[in-house]
Enzyme design. Structure first.
Site, short mmCIF file in Angstrom:
data_model
loop_
_atom_site.label_atom_id
_atom_site.label_comp_id
_atom_site.label_asym_id
_atom_site.label_seq_id
_atom_site.Cartn_x
_atom_site.Cartn_y
_atom_site.Cartn_z
N ALA A 220 -75.75 66.84 -39.27
CA ALA A 220 -74.80 65.73 -39.78
C ALA A 220 -76.15 63.67 -39.16
O ALA A 220 -75.73 62.74 -39.35
CB ALA A 220 -73.91 65.29 -39.08
N LEU B 67 -70.76 64.38 -34.58
CA LEU B 67 -70.87 66.46 -34.46
C LEU B 67 -70.62 66.83 -35.61
O LEU B 67 -70.28 66.01 -36.70
CB LEU B 67 -69.68 66.46 -33.73
CG LEU B 67 -69.50 66.83 -32.33
CD1 LEU B 67 -68.53 66.75 -31.69
CD2 LEU B 67 -71.08 67.85 -31.63
N ASP B 68 -71.37 67.97 -35.93
CA ASP B 68 -71.38 68.42 -37.57
C ASP B 68 -69.89 68.85 -38.05
O ASP B 68 -69.17 69.74 -36.52
CB ASP B 68 -72.40 69.64 -37.38
CG ASP B 68 -73.92 69.00 -37.31
OD1 ASP B 68 -74.04 67.74 -37.65
OD2 ASP B 68 -74.48 70.42 -37.01
N PRO B 69 -69.13 68.88 -39.04
CA PRO B 69 -67.84 69.51 -38.96
C PRO B 69 -67.50 70.50 -38.28
O PRO B 69 -66.49 70.32 -38.31
CB PRO B 69 -67.96 69.45 -41.15
CG PRO B 69 -68.88 67.96 -41.33
CD PRO B 69 -70.18 68.18 -40.37
#
Length: 236
Positions: free
Chosen positions: A85, A37-39
């Protein structure tokens, strides 16, 4: 300890951060995750403990469900896939982008099963999206025209739901692989499959779970010659 941990990722943390925290909490030496997952995103992250790390590719291939709140009539400089990501030549795309590097993210073919607007208030709207692995949700929102994701939450991966997340609970390997068709085998076949040898048998699907009375033995590919060929083993 072998199994799957369902973690609800908060914003601002990386998937690696959560994997490391889970490993330390459980006191295990090795852990991985399936589906980065993206931050800025939140929601379900699958953390793989022990021998469950061997099935990463099967879990990553499962379809996903997301809920996103989008702002329409505006654009964001971090909307393109270069801020995702996904790894490009071994490094996360968003890290390269923030360092000012010029690069291209390889195209990928994905399937969107559901794209439903749940509500809209002025220039903000919430969408429910169900899609195949590898889908970049920010790009889907950008394709609407002028729009970008303000919030992004992953709510489901295959049969696993974020509501069931508990970082202290490890789902046994057999339960984690329940989405695969199961083929029960006897002790002799289990010994051979556990040593990577093909066994007689027919089954539907691309992969099946071979199991005996003691639990999972291997994941196997059904072959046209009436054999089941182990591709991932759990007994070694």
């Amino acid at each position: 300890m072998d199994g799957l941990v369902l973690v609800d990722k908060p914003p601002g943390k990386t998937s690696h951060d959560l994997t490391l925290a889970t490993r330390r909490m459980l006191g295990v030496r090795k852990a991985g995750h399936a589906g980065t997952l993206d931050p800025f995103a939140t929601g379900l992250l699958l953390v793989l403990v022990g021998r469950a790390r061997r099935v990463q590719r099967f879990l990553m291939a499962l379809p996903k469900q997301y809920v996103t709140v989008a702002r329409l009539g505006a654009i964001s400089t971090t909307g393109p896939p270069i801020y995702s990501a996904v790894r490009v030549q071994g490094r996360k795309a968003y890290e390269r982008a923030r360092d000012g590097e010029q690069f291209e993210v390889p195209e990928r073919e994905v399937t969107v099963y559901r794209f439903e607007q749940q509500w809209r208030e002025g220039d903000r709207a919430q969408f429910l999206i169900e899609c195949s692995a590898g889908t970049y949700v920010r790009s889907l929102i950008a394709e609407l025209g002028d729009g970008f994701c303000e919030e992004l939450r992953r709510t489901r991966i295959g049969p696993f739901h974020v509501e069931d997340a508990d970082p202290q609970r490890v789902l046994p390997l057999e339960q984690a692989l329940a989405f695969l068709p199961r083929v029960q085998i006897d002790a002799d076949a289990a010994w051979r499959a556990g040593h990577g040898q093909s066994i007689a048998g027919e089954a539907e699907g691309e992969h099946v779970l071979l199991a005996d009375d003691d639990g999972p033995v291997a994941i196997a590919e059904p072959r046209e010659d009436g054999l089941l060929k182990p591709v991932v083993g759990f007994r070694g």
